[in-house]
Design a protein around this motif. Sequence first.
Motif, PDB file in Angstrom:
ATOM      1  N   ARG A  37     -71.471  33.478  19.890  1.00 30.82           N
ATOM      2  CA  ARG A  37     -72.780  33.021  19.439  1.00 30.82           C
ATOM      3  C   ARG A  37     -72.835  31.490  19.379  1.00 30.82           C
ATOM      4  N   GLU A  38     -71.935  30.828  20.084  1.00 34.70           N
ATOM      5  CA  GLU A  38     -71.889  29.362  20.089  1.00 34.70           C
ATOM      6  C   GLU A  38     -72.906  28.837  21.096  1.00 34.70           C
ATOM      7  N   GLY A  39     -73.925  28.165  20.635  1.00 36.73           N
ATOM      8  CA  GLY A  39     -74.937  27.630  21.542  1.00 36.73           C
ATOM      9  C   GLY A  39     -75.824  28.737  22.084  1.00 36.73           C
ATOM     10  N   LYS A  40     -75.376  29.405  23.122  1.00 34.53           N
ATOM     11  CA  LYS A  40     -76.126  30.510  23.716  1.00 34.53           C
ATOM     12  C   LYS A  40     -75.363  31.806  23.492  1.00 34.53           C
ATOM     13  N   ASP A  41     -76.105  32.896  23.354  1.00 35.71           N
ATOM     14  CA  ASP A  41     -75.484  34.200  23.139  1.00 35.71           C
ATOM     15  C   ASP A  41     -74.746  34.631  24.393  1.00 35.71           C
ATOM     16  N   GLY A  42     -73.578  35.223  24.213  1.00 33.20           N
ATOM     17  CA  GLY A  42     -72.817  35.667  25.360  1.00 33.20           C
ATOM     18  C   GLY A  42     -71.756  36.669  24.984  1.00 33.20           C
ATOM     19  N   VAL A  43     -71.117  37.206  26.012  1.00 35.32           N
ATOM     20  CA  VAL A  43     -70.034  38.150  25.823  1.00 35.32           C
ATOM     21  C   VAL A  43     -68.839  37.643  26.625  1.00 35.32           C
ATOM     22  N   MET A  44     -67.650  37.707  26.017  1.00 33.71           N
ATOM     23  CA  MET A  44     -66.427  37.284  26.690  1.00 33.71           C
ATOM     24  C   MET A  44     -65.587  38.524  26.968  1.00 33.71           C
ATOM     25  N   ILE A  45     -65.236  38.707  28.227  1.00 34.04           N
ATOM     26  CA  ILE A  45     -64.487  39.878  28.667  1.00 34.04           C
ATOM     27  C   ILE A  45     -63.152  39.413  29.207  1.00 34.04           C
ATOM     28  N   LYS A  46     -62.079  40.016  28.716  1.00 34.51           N
ATOM     29  CA  LYS A  46     -60.742  39.720  29.223  1.00 34.51           C
ATOM     30  C   LYS A  46     -60.204  40.973  29.886  1.00 34.51           C
TER      31      LYS A  46
END
Length: 75
Positions: A37-46
Amino acid sequence: MKQKIIIEVPLHCSRCRKKIMAICTTADGVASVSFQREGKDGVMIKGEGVDAAGLTACLRKKVKYAELVSVVKDE
């Protein structure tokens, strides 16, 4: 090769998060999924051998907006 993928998606409500989580966790090669949720919403996938473009296209169909931000090699 392990990789870290960041995709910008809208995280308006819990229903959106559930849809995104369900799509990301069922993709081949995914090891972990976390929301940003830093700056723009996103999802991090590893994961290892994840099709980033295919995953983004699938998210785009279900959530209406998804933008592939970065794919980097993870140590």
